[in-house]
Design a protein around this motif. Sequence first.
Motif, short mmCIF file in Angstrom:
data_model
loop_
_atom_site.label_atom_id
_atom_site.label_comp_id
_atom_site.label_asym_id
_atom_site.label_seq_id
_atom_site.Cartn_x
_atom_site.Cartn_y
_atom_site.Cartn_z
N GLY A 187 0.79 -1.22 0.00
CA GLY A 187 0.00 0.00 0.00
C GLY A 187 0.82 1.26 0.00
N SER A 188 2.09 1.16 -0.43
CA SER A 188 2.99 2.31 -0.43
C SER A 188 3.11 2.90 -1.83
CB SER A 188 4.39 1.90 0.04
OG SER A 188 4.34 1.33 1.34
N GLY A 196 -4.58 5.31 -2.29
CA GLY A 196 -4.68 6.45 -1.39
C GLY A 196 -6.12 6.76 -1.02
N ASP A 197 -7.00 6.72 -2.03
CA ASP A 197 -8.41 6.99 -1.76
C ASP A 197 -9.00 5.93 -0.82
OD1 ASP A 197 -8.22 9.16 -3.40
OD2 ASP A 197 -9.32 8.28 -5.09
N GLN A 198 -8.63 4.68 -1.04
CA GLN A 198 -9.14 3.60 -0.19
C GLN A 198 -8.64 3.76 1.25
OE1 GLN A 198 -8.21 -0.34 -1.60
NE2 GLN A 198 -9.14 -1.34 0.16
N GLN A 199 -7.36 4.14 1.39
CA GLN A 199 -6.80 4.33 2.73
C GLN A 199 -7.50 5.48 3.45
OE1 GLN A 199 -2.66 4.81 1.80
NE2 GLN A 199 -2.33 2.61 1.45
N GLN A 200 -7.85 6.54 2.71
CA GLN A 200 -8.56 7.66 3.32
C GLN A 200 -9.95 7.25 3.76
OE1 GLN A 200 -8.50 11.00 0.65
NE2 GLN A 200 -6.35 11.47 1.02
N GLU A 201 -10.63 6.46 2.93
CA GLU A 201 -11.96 6.00 3.28
C GLU A 201 -11.92 5.11 4.52
OE1 GLU A 201 -15.00 6.68 2.10
OE2 GLU A 201 -14.01 8.23 0.90
#
Length: 316
Positions: A266-267, A307-312
């Motif tokens: 996820g980096s 990034g969007d998934q991590q923010q969600e």
Amino acid sequence: MKICILGSGALGSTFGAALSEAGHETWLLNRAGAHIDAIRQHGLTVIEADSERSVRIKATSRAEEVGPVDLLIVLVKSFATREAVAGATALLGPQTVVLSLQNGLGHEDLLAEVVGRDQVIAGKTYVGGVLLAPGRIRCGVAGKQTFIGELDGRASARISHIAEVFRGAGLDTTVSENILGTMWDKLLVNVATGALTGITMLTYGQLYSEPLLRETALAAVAEAIAVAKAAGVALSLSKPEQAWNLASDGLPASFKTSMLQSLEKGSVTEIDFINGAVVRLGQRHGVATPVNATLVACVKGIERAMGDQQQEEAKR
């Protein structure tokens, strides 16, 4: 020799293990986390070919614990170079030599901004490593070359000494008087496989069994070769097939590129310093690079989705 490896993931740990076993005071410096904790508690487990061994090596997340070193090997992700070195000034003394073995182009300029150009040397390595679990790596050292050189091409005493240290640790090392060309040679290898494996999520065995992907890889490398020639860089690799074949030489079918490993964790990746460097230099020298531009766009798209998934997930 007192050596610190800044950025001690799979490849950094591979170098660290070899140098520590050769009798050098070797430190792994990385962010605090499970890998460093495991090494401090149990040592580093190294799997190479069909053998497995445990290596005792110093590991820390604090540069102050290490102090000034003779050689600082930088292996952090490209985008973190300036920040990582600026935060590790406790490692730097007046005689410290700083060596980048990172993927891609442009790191030496970033390092020089922090430590001064006179203390920076450059290098590229074909050694491979995979982090299997905290404190546990699989590596490929045998038959894998490492090249180092002064930025101005001089055959200096310090570069010869470092090469001897590496060779004494079982790392096949050559001093290059054309380190820019050497770095481009390695860039061609990264261009051949990194982005493609990141996009497709394929191991080397899977990648090399897909003819369509081979043709895409060769097209990307051909663009990079054209850019290098336009920039006046002297390459030792002249055909795309050479980079494609060299990329997998001696590595197992299960091998995963660093770009794929980054995406799996996820980096963000080093795409800007690899295929992105080809695109930027192509624009500068008037060479079209549509295949590399497409690969960059695809990887950037994957990074955006992650990034969007991590923010969600953080909002939940």
